[in-house]
Design a protein around this motif. Structure first.
Motif, PDB file in Angstrom:
ATOM      1  N   LEU A 111      -9.722   1.801   5.367  1.00 25.80           N
ATOM      2  CA  LEU A 111      -9.442   0.385   5.161  1.00 25.80           C
ATOM      3  C   LEU A 111      -9.606  -0.005   3.697  1.00 25.80           C
ATOM      4  N   MET A 112     -10.667   0.508   3.083  1.00 24.85           N
ATOM      5  CA  MET A 112     -10.896   0.208   1.668  1.00 24.85           C
ATOM      6  C   MET A 112      -9.819   0.851   0.803  1.00 24.85           C
ATOM      7  N   GLY A 113      -9.393   2.079   1.147  1.00 22.92           N
ATOM      8  CA  GLY A 113      -8.343   2.744   0.381  1.00 22.92           C
ATOM      9  C   GLY A 113      -7.023   2.009   0.482  1.00 22.92           C
ATOM     10  N   GLY A 114      -6.679   1.516   1.676  1.00 27.14           N
ATOM     11  CA  GLY A 114      -5.449   0.757   1.825  1.00 27.14           C
ATOM     12  C   GLY A 114      -5.462  -0.521   1.016  1.00 27.14           C
ATOM     13  N   THR A 115      -6.602  -1.204   1.007  1.00 25.46           N
ATOM     14  CA  THR A 115      -6.712  -2.462   0.254  1.00 25.46           C
ATOM     15  C   THR A 115      -6.595  -2.215  -1.246  1.00 25.46           C
ATOM     16  N   LEU A 116      -7.325  -1.200  -1.733  1.00 22.37           N
ATOM     17  CA  LEU A 116      -7.257  -0.887  -3.156  1.00 22.37           C
ATOM     18  C   LEU A 116      -5.880  -0.367  -3.551  1.00 22.37           C
ATOM     19  N   GLY A 117      -5.244   0.341  -2.624  1.00 18.80           N
ATOM     20  CA  GLY A 117      -3.915   0.864  -2.926  1.00 18.80           C
ATOM     21  C   GLY A 117      -2.919  -0.238  -3.212  1.00 18.80           C
ATOM     22  N   ILE A 118      -2.998  -1.340  -2.481  1.00 16.57           N
ATOM     23  CA  ILE A 118      -2.070  -2.458  -2.694  1.00 16.57           C
ATOM     24  C   ILE A 118      -2.205  -3.023  -4.106  1.00 16.57           C
ATOM     25  N   PHE A 119      -3.421  -3.070  -4.629  1.00 16.04           N
ATOM     26  CA  PHE A 119      -3.653  -3.691  -5.931  1.00 16.04           C
ATOM     27  C   PHE A 119      -3.567  -2.703  -7.091  1.00 16.04           C
ATOM     28  N   LEU A 120      -3.929  -1.446  -6.857  1.00 11.65           N
ATOM     29  CA  LEU A 120      -4.029  -0.496  -7.965  1.00 11.65           C
ATOM     30  C   LEU A 120      -2.825   0.423  -8.104  1.00 11.65           C
ATOM     31  N   MET A 121      -2.145   0.722  -7.011  1.00  3.70           N
ATOM     32  CA  MET A 121      -1.040   1.673  -7.089  1.00  3.70           C
ATOM     33  C   MET A 121       0.096   1.196  -7.994  1.00  3.70           C
ATOM     34  N   PRO A 122       0.412  -0.104  -8.056  1.00  6.72           N
ATOM     35  CA  PRO A 122       1.468  -0.524  -8.995  1.00  6.72           C
ATOM     36  C   PRO A 122       1.202  -0.117 -10.431  1.00  6.72           C
ATOM     37  N   PHE A 123      -0.069  -0.120 -10.863  1.00  2.00           N
ATOM     38  CA  PHE A 123      -0.382   0.329 -12.222  1.00  2.00           C
ATOM     39  C   PHE A 123      -0.093   1.816 -12.379  1.00  2.00           C
ATOM     40  N   LEU A 124      -0.386   2.590 -11.337  1.00  2.00           N
ATOM     41  CA  LEU A 124      -0.092   4.020 -11.375  1.00  2.00           C
ATOM     42  C   LEU A 124       1.417   4.276 -11.408  1.00  2.00           C
ATOM     43  N   TYR A 125       2.179   3.462 -10.687  1.00  2.00           N
ATOM     44  CA  TYR A 125       3.637   3.603 -10.712  1.00  2.00           C
ATOM     45  C   TYR A 125       4.171   3.350 -12.120  1.00  2.00           C
ATOM     46  N   GLY A 126       3.562   2.379 -12.823  1.00  2.00           N
ATOM     47  CA  GLY A 126       4.000   2.095 -14.187  1.00  2.00           C
ATOM     48  C   GLY A 126       3.723   3.256 -15.113  1.00  2.00           C
ATOM     49  N   VAL A 127       2.557   3.902 -14.929  1.00  2.00           N
ATOM     50  CA  VAL A 127       2.222   5.053 -15.765  1.00  2.00           C
ATOM     51  C   VAL A 127       3.176   6.211 -15.498  1.00  2.00           C
ATOM     52  N   LEU A 128       3.540   6.421 -14.237  1.00  2.00           N
ATOM     53  CA  LEU A 128       4.440   7.519 -13.858  1.00  2.00           C
ATOM     54  C   LEU A 128       5.916   7.142 -14.015  1.00  2.00           C
ATOM     55  N   SER A 129       6.187   5.887 -14.393  1.00  2.00           N
ATOM     56  CA  SER A 129       7.563   5.395 -14.599  1.00  2.00           C
ATOM     57  C   SER A 129       8.411   5.497 -13.335  1.00  2.00           C
ATOM     58  N   VAL A 130       7.829   5.170 -12.201  1.00  2.00           N
ATOM     59  CA  VAL A 130       8.578   5.189 -10.935  1.00  2.00           C
ATOM     60  C   VAL A 130       8.568   3.806 -10.293  1.00  2.00           C
ATOM     61  N   GLU A 131       8.258   2.782 -11.097  1.00  2.00           N
ATOM     62  CA  GLU A 131       8.163   1.443 -10.519  1.00  2.00           C
ATOM     63  C   GLU A 131       9.534   0.910 -10.087  1.00  2.00           C
ATOM     64  N   HIS A 132      10.612   1.552 -10.581  1.00  2.00           N
ATOM     65  CA  HIS A 132      11.946   1.084 -10.202  1.00  2.00           C
ATOM     66  C   HIS A 132      12.362   1.570  -8.830  1.00  2.00           C
ATOM     67  N   LEU A 133      11.604   2.506  -8.238  1.00  2.00           N
ATOM     68  CA  LEU A 133      11.935   3.023  -6.910  1.00  2.00           C
ATOM     69  C   LEU A 133      11.384   2.060  -5.863  1.00  2.00           C
ATOM     70  N   ALA A 134      12.270   1.358  -5.197  1.00  2.00           N
ATOM     71  CA  ALA A 134      11.860   0.309  -4.256  1.00  2.00           C
ATOM     72  C   ALA A 134      11.123   0.867  -3.044  1.00  2.00           C
ATOM     73  N   PHE A 135      11.519   2.059  -2.587  1.00  2.00           N
ATOM     74  CA  PHE A 135      10.867   2.596  -1.386  1.00  2.00           C
ATOM     75  C   PHE A 135       9.444   3.074  -1.668  1.00  2.00           C
ATOM     76  N   ILE A 136       9.098   3.233  -2.952  1.00  2.00           N
ATOM     77  CA  ILE A 136       7.724   3.596  -3.318  1.00  2.00           C
ATOM     78  C   ILE A 136       6.948   2.366  -3.765  1.00  2.00           C
ATOM     79  N   ASN A 137       7.537   1.572  -4.626  1.00  2.00           N
ATOM     80  CA  ASN A 137       6.857   0.412  -5.188  1.00  2.00           C
ATOM     81  C   ASN A 137       6.951  -0.791  -4.246  1.00  2.00           C
ATOM     82  N   ASN A 138       6.210  -0.702  -3.135  1.00  2.00           N
ATOM     83  CA  ASN A 138       6.088  -1.833  -2.208  1.00  2.00           C
ATOM     84  C   ASN A 138       4.703  -1.796  -1.585  1.00  2.00           C
TER      85      ASN A 138
END
Length: 361
Positions: free
Chosen positions: A12-39
């Motif tokens: 539960l804690m991982g899912g909650t943190l994932g919603i807030f923190l994963m977008p920053f990781l997507y920006g670092v990996l330059s995959v934020e334009h992939l809609a099926f991942i960046n949601n």
């Protein structure tokens, strides 16, 4: 079951943190334009999977910590937990009120850091104050220990006060006979720290100390099981005080109780600290027969005295009689005339001389 609960909390804690923190990781990996991942849904699932994998390493340690906390809380006395929690709640309330006031300052650093610092600081201080002052708080909220135990409107009378037994008077043994006669009124209180000291003496490697400790425990069993007087065990302790006598004086102050002892030093400490004390040695001296100069006594001289030609005799209650010119009467029963009586802290001493010698003079 506990392991599953911990794993669920991690997911539960991982899912909650994932919603807030994963977008920053997507920006670092330059995959934020992939809609099926960046949601949010994908981010929550990835965060939950990562934290679930972490549980395979961390869950064992977390479960051990939780079980250790559980055992510590179970072993802790209920008053300690109650007043510690009360202090924690008060501390957190004060921290919240101060943090609420600081929010009006509109300083970013203070508004973000201060609530965390205040919560930790006042939460800790509140718990420590509530835990260490539990006896004083108990005396305020619950009332005197005597009111809780005997619920008597006459508890302010001396006869109804709690009688707190110290180690020496229990080992002495005469307290059981005094209780049996009915001269000691009210409730007998045996503090837990006194019982622990008795147990320590009973477990001593020294034979004499071990026998004294076991005798004290036997006396307590007799008082509790055979006598009609009410006996209570006080389970509290004063961890900041090391000496048992000092703890007893502290407890007497908090409960307005009376210390029962035959320890001369403890007697003096109680008098200095304005604590009521009953010394059974004083009682024993008070009930001894009154002997006045000029009275006749019939005694048996049993041994030499310290001075020249002195003889020593004893009354039935153990009072020592120094017989002048009594050495020649050792082993004989004679009539003596009391010349003086000396009262000391150790007891009463009588000086006399043989009646036959008096007539000759």
């Amino acid at each position: 079951m506990l392991t599953r609960i911990v794993q669920f909390c991690f997911v539960l804690m991982g899912g909650t943190l994932g919603i807030f923190l994963m977008p920053f990781l997507y920006g670092v990996l330059s995959v934020e334009h992939l809609a099926f991942i960046n949601n949010p849904y994908t981010s929550a699932i990835i965060g939950a999977i990562i934290f679930y994998l972490i549980t395979f390493w961390a869950v064992r340690y977390i479960v051990q910590i939780i079980k250790w906390l559980e055992e510590s809380l179970i072993k802790a006395p209920f008053p300690d937990l109650l007043f510690g929690t009360l202090g924690l709640v008060i501390g957190l309330t004060v921290a919240f009120l101060i943090g609420f006031a600081l929010n009006n300052i509109h300083l970013p650093i203070i508004n973000e850091v201060a609530p965390v610092v205040l919560t930790l600081l006042f939460g800790y201080l509140g718990f420590q104050v509530g835990f260490k002052k539990r006896d004083e708080l108990s005396n305020i909220f619950v009332g005197r220990y005597s009111k809780k135990k005997i619920a008597d409107d006459d508890s302010k009378k001396v006869g109804s006060h709690l009688k707190l037994l110290d180690t020496s008077v229990i080992i002495d043994g005469r307290i059981a006979d005094i209780c049996q006669t009915g001269f000691l009124e009210g409730t007998i209180v045996i503090p837990q720290f006194v019982l622990e000291e008795l147990q320590h003496i009973a477990d001593s490697s020294d034979v004499l100390k071990r026998n004294r400790g076991r005798r004290g425990l036997d006396i307590l069993n007799r008082i509790q099981k055979e006598l009609s007087i009410k006996v209570e065990i006080y389970e509290g302790d004063f961890e900041d005080i090391q000496e048992v006598d000092s703890k007893l004086v502290k407890l007497a102050k908090l409960t307005n109780g009376i210390v029962v002892t035959n320890d001369y030093n403890l007697n003096k400490v109680c008098e200095l600290q304005k604590v009521q004390v009953l010394n059974i040695n004083d009682l024993a001296n008070a009930v001894k027969p009154v002997v006045l100069p000029g009275e006749d006594l019939i005694v048996q001289v049993i041994k030499d005295g310290k001075e020249h030609n002195q003889g020593i005799a004893y009354l039935d209650d153990g009072t020592m009689i120094v017989v002048e010119e009594g050495r020649n009467y050792i082993g004989k029963t004679i009539n003596v005339l009391v010349t003086s009586v000396l009262q000391t802290s150790a007891g009463r001493m009588i000086f006399a001389k043989p009646k036959l010698l008096e007539k000759a003079l």
